[in-house]
Scaffold this motif. Structure first.
Motif, mmCIF file in Angstrom:
data_model
loop_
_atom_site.group_PDB
_atom_site.id
_atom_site.type_symbol
_atom_site.label_atom_id
_atom_site.label_comp_id
_atom_site.label_asym_id
_atom_site.label_seq_id
_atom_site.Cartn_x
_atom_site.Cartn_y
_atom_site.Cartn_z
ATOM 1 N N GLY A 24 0.595 -1.156 -0.024
ATOM 2 C CA GLY A 24 -0.031 -0.070 -0.131
ATOM 3 C C GLY A 24 0.649 1.193 -0.019
ATOM 4 N N GLU A 25 0.577 2.074 0.916
ATOM 5 C CA GLU A 25 1.442 3.506 0.933
ATOM 6 C C GLU A 25 2.910 3.223 1.789
ATOM 7 N N GLN A 26 2.905 1.978 2.301
ATOM 8 C CA GLN A 26 3.969 1.951 3.196
ATOM 9 C C GLN A 26 5.328 1.913 1.999
ATOM 10 N N ARG A 27 6.466 2.425 2.454
ATOM 11 C CA ARG A 27 7.868 2.862 1.942
ATOM 12 C C ARG A 27 8.809 1.887 2.371
ATOM 13 N N HIS A 28 8.405 0.795 3.237
ATOM 14 C CA HIS A 28 9.320 -0.107 3.609
ATOM 15 C C HIS A 28 8.740 -1.576 3.874
ATOM 16 N N LEU A 29 9.459 -2.555 3.641
ATOM 17 C CA LEU A 29 8.969 -3.864 3.939
ATOM 18 C C LEU A 29 9.647 -4.384 5.215
ATOM 19 N N SER A 30 8.741 -4.949 5.899
ATOM 20 C CA SER A 30 9.340 -5.404 7.297
ATOM 21 C C SER A 30 9.348 -6.977 7.427
ATOM 22 N N VAL A 31 10.620 -7.585 7.782
ATOM 23 C CA VAL A 31 10.886 -8.985 7.924
ATOM 24 C C VAL A 31 11.406 -9.166 9.458
ATOM 25 N N ARG A 32 10.577 -10.051 10.238
ATOM 26 C CA ARG A 32 11.292 -10.215 11.490
ATOM 27 C C ARG A 32 11.694 -11.641 11.456
ATOM 28 N N LEU A 33 12.987 -11.710 12.022
ATOM 29 C CA LEU A 33 14.054 -12.901 12.128
ATOM 30 C C LEU A 33 14.490 -12.800 13.541
ATOM 31 N N TYR A 34 15.039 -14.000 13.839
ATOM 32 C CA TYR A 34 16.139 -14.083 14.978
ATOM 33 C C TYR A 34 17.329 -14.036 14.525
ATOM 34 N N GLY A 35 18.138 -13.590 15.367
ATOM 35 C CA GLY A 35 19.619 -13.448 15.150
ATOM 36 C C GLY A 35 20.577 -13.683 16.443
ATOM 37 N N TRP A 36 21.888 -13.559 16.419
ATOM 38 C CA TRP A 36 22.451 -13.658 17.721
ATOM 39 C C TRP A 36 22.541 -12.318 18.216
ATOM 40 N N PRO A 37 22.532 -12.294 19.487
ATOM 41 C CA PRO A 37 22.783 -11.053 20.372
ATOM 42 C C PRO A 37 23.776 -10.118 19.552
#
Length: 104
Positions: free
Chosen positions: A22-35
């Motif tokens: 839609g109007e958003q100008r970013h894609l969000s991706v949730r992931l796990y990672g090392w601290p």
């Protein structure tokens, strides 16, 4: 759990439109990672150079196969999957495999 969950907000390059956002100008991706370590990052800088290229080719990714080598947390492969690709991520470091499985 030894991993920390992160939300990666990936800005769309100029001229790239993803109707699903839609109007958003970013894609969000949730992931796990090392601290986060001393650098404050859990991804390689090269990933951030490759992401705009991936987003510019979003339409051609649908249904394609993507292989990410040296994936770390798998940000590129997961982003490609969000865009409709069939993604596989692997890393030469066996210690990264549980993390990649968690992010699959």
């Amino acid at each position: 759990d030894e991993y920390e969950e992160r939300e990666f907000k990936i800005g769309l390059p100029v001229g790239v439109e993803l109707p699903v956002l839609g109007e958003q100008r970013h894609l969000s991706v949730r992931l796990y990672g090392w601290p986060m370590g001393l650098s404050g990052a859990i991804t390689w800088r090269g990933v951030w150079a490759a992401l705009p290229i991936l987003l510019q080719r979003a339409e051609s990714l649908k249904g394609s196969s993507v292989l990410e080598l040296g994936a770390g947390c798998g940000l590129l492969a997961n982003t490609a999957a969000v865009l409709g690709a069939h993604s596989i991520a692997t890393d030469g470091n066996e210690e990264e495999m549980p993390l990649l499985q968690k992010n699959a």
